[in-house]
Write a protein that holds these residues in place. Sequence first.
Motif, PDB file in Angstrom:
ATOM      1  N   VAL A  81      39.628  34.393  37.992  1.00  0.00           N
ATOM      2  CA  VAL A  81      39.076  34.088  39.311  1.00  0.00           C
ATOM      3  C   VAL A  81      39.298  32.615  39.634  1.00  0.00           C
ATOM      4  O   VAL A  81      39.672  32.266  40.770  1.00  0.00           O
ATOM      5  N   SER A  82      39.108  31.742  38.650  1.00  0.00           N
ATOM      6  CA  SER A  82      39.265  30.309  38.918  1.00  0.00           C
ATOM      7  C   SER A  82      40.710  29.967  39.271  1.00  0.00           C
ATOM      8  O   SER A  82      40.953  29.160  40.177  1.00  0.00           O
ATOM      9  N   SER A 117      37.845  41.612  47.303  1.00  0.00           N
ATOM     10  CA  SER A 117      37.270  40.321  46.934  1.00  0.00           C
ATOM     11  C   SER A 117      38.184  39.634  45.923  1.00  0.00           C
ATOM     12  O   SER A 117      39.057  40.260  45.318  1.00  0.00           O
ATOM     13  N   ILE A 118      37.944  38.354  45.736  1.00  0.00           N
ATOM     14  CA  ILE A 118      38.734  37.607  44.759  1.00  0.00           C
ATOM     15  C   ILE A 118      38.477  38.146  43.350  1.00  0.00           C
ATOM     16  O   ILE A 118      39.376  38.172  42.514  1.00  0.00           O
ATOM     17  N   HIS A 119      37.259  38.630  43.110  1.00  0.00           N
ATOM     18  CA  HIS A 119      36.923  39.208  41.804  1.00  0.00           C
ATOM     19  C   HIS A 119      37.680  40.519  41.577  1.00  0.00           C
ATOM     20  O   HIS A 119      38.147  40.781  40.463  1.00  0.00           O
ATOM     21  N   ALA A 179      41.289  31.182  42.792  1.00  0.00           N
ATOM     22  CA  ALA A 179      40.610  30.288  43.736  1.00  0.00           C
ATOM     23  C   ALA A 179      41.401  28.995  43.922  1.00  0.00           C
ATOM     24  O   ALA A 179      41.520  28.491  45.041  1.00  0.00           O
ATOM     25  N   HIS A 180      41.965  28.490  42.831  1.00  0.00           N
ATOM     26  CA  HIS A 180      42.783  27.278  42.931  1.00  0.00           C
ATOM     27  C   HIS A 180      44.070  27.536  43.708  1.00  0.00           C
ATOM     28  O   HIS A 180      44.516  26.671  44.467  1.00  0.00           O
ATOM     29  N   GLU A 231      44.370  29.801  46.105  1.00  0.00           N
ATOM     30  CA  GLU A 231      43.973  29.985  47.500  1.00  0.00           C
ATOM     31  C   GLU A 231      43.611  28.666  48.175  1.00  0.00           C
ATOM     32  O   GLU A 231      43.858  28.493  49.365  1.00  0.00           O
ATOM     33  N   SER A 232      43.052  27.747  47.431  1.00  0.00           N
ATOM     34  CA  SER A 232      42.641  26.470  48.022  1.00  0.00           C
ATOM     35  C   SER A 232      43.763  25.441  48.043  1.00  0.00           C
ATOM     36  O   SER A 232      43.624  24.388  48.662  1.00  0.00           O
ATOM     37  N   GLY A 262      48.122  30.191  49.341  1.00  0.00           N
ATOM     38  CA  GLY A 262      46.692  30.505  49.408  1.00  0.00           C
ATOM     39  C   GLY A 262      46.337  31.305  50.640  1.00  0.00           C
ATOM     40  O   GLY A 262      45.589  32.282  50.574  1.00  0.00           O
ATOM     41  N   GLN A 319      44.882  35.121  50.717  1.00  0.00           N
ATOM     42  CA  GLN A 319      43.652  35.430  51.444  1.00  0.00           C
ATOM     43  C   GLN A 319      43.886  36.471  52.527  1.00  0.00           C
ATOM     44  O   GLN A 319      43.076  37.393  52.698  1.00  0.00           O
TER      45      GLN A 319
END
Length: 83
Positions: free
Chosen positions: A40-41, A28-30, A44-45, A47-48, A15, A19
Amino acid sequence: MSNLTKQLEEQHYLGKAIQSLRAENKMSIHELANQTGISVSYLAHLESGVRKNPSYTVLQLLAVGLGVSLSQLINVLSEQNQE
């Protein structure tokens, strides 16, 4: 460091690498999602640290979308792991 703490830190290396490379590319993530076809989800998962161990195909898509080779992406992961 406990095994649980170490395990949680290791989940965040990918992640942090994503980033970091997105920031270098001012992306951007988009934008990364649009370039790679990865949702995107899911990004995001990753990256987190919620999701870990993506497939080889996902790693390839990320490398291309971030403008690096797969080996460069792996090197960034190794650098994150050593910090």
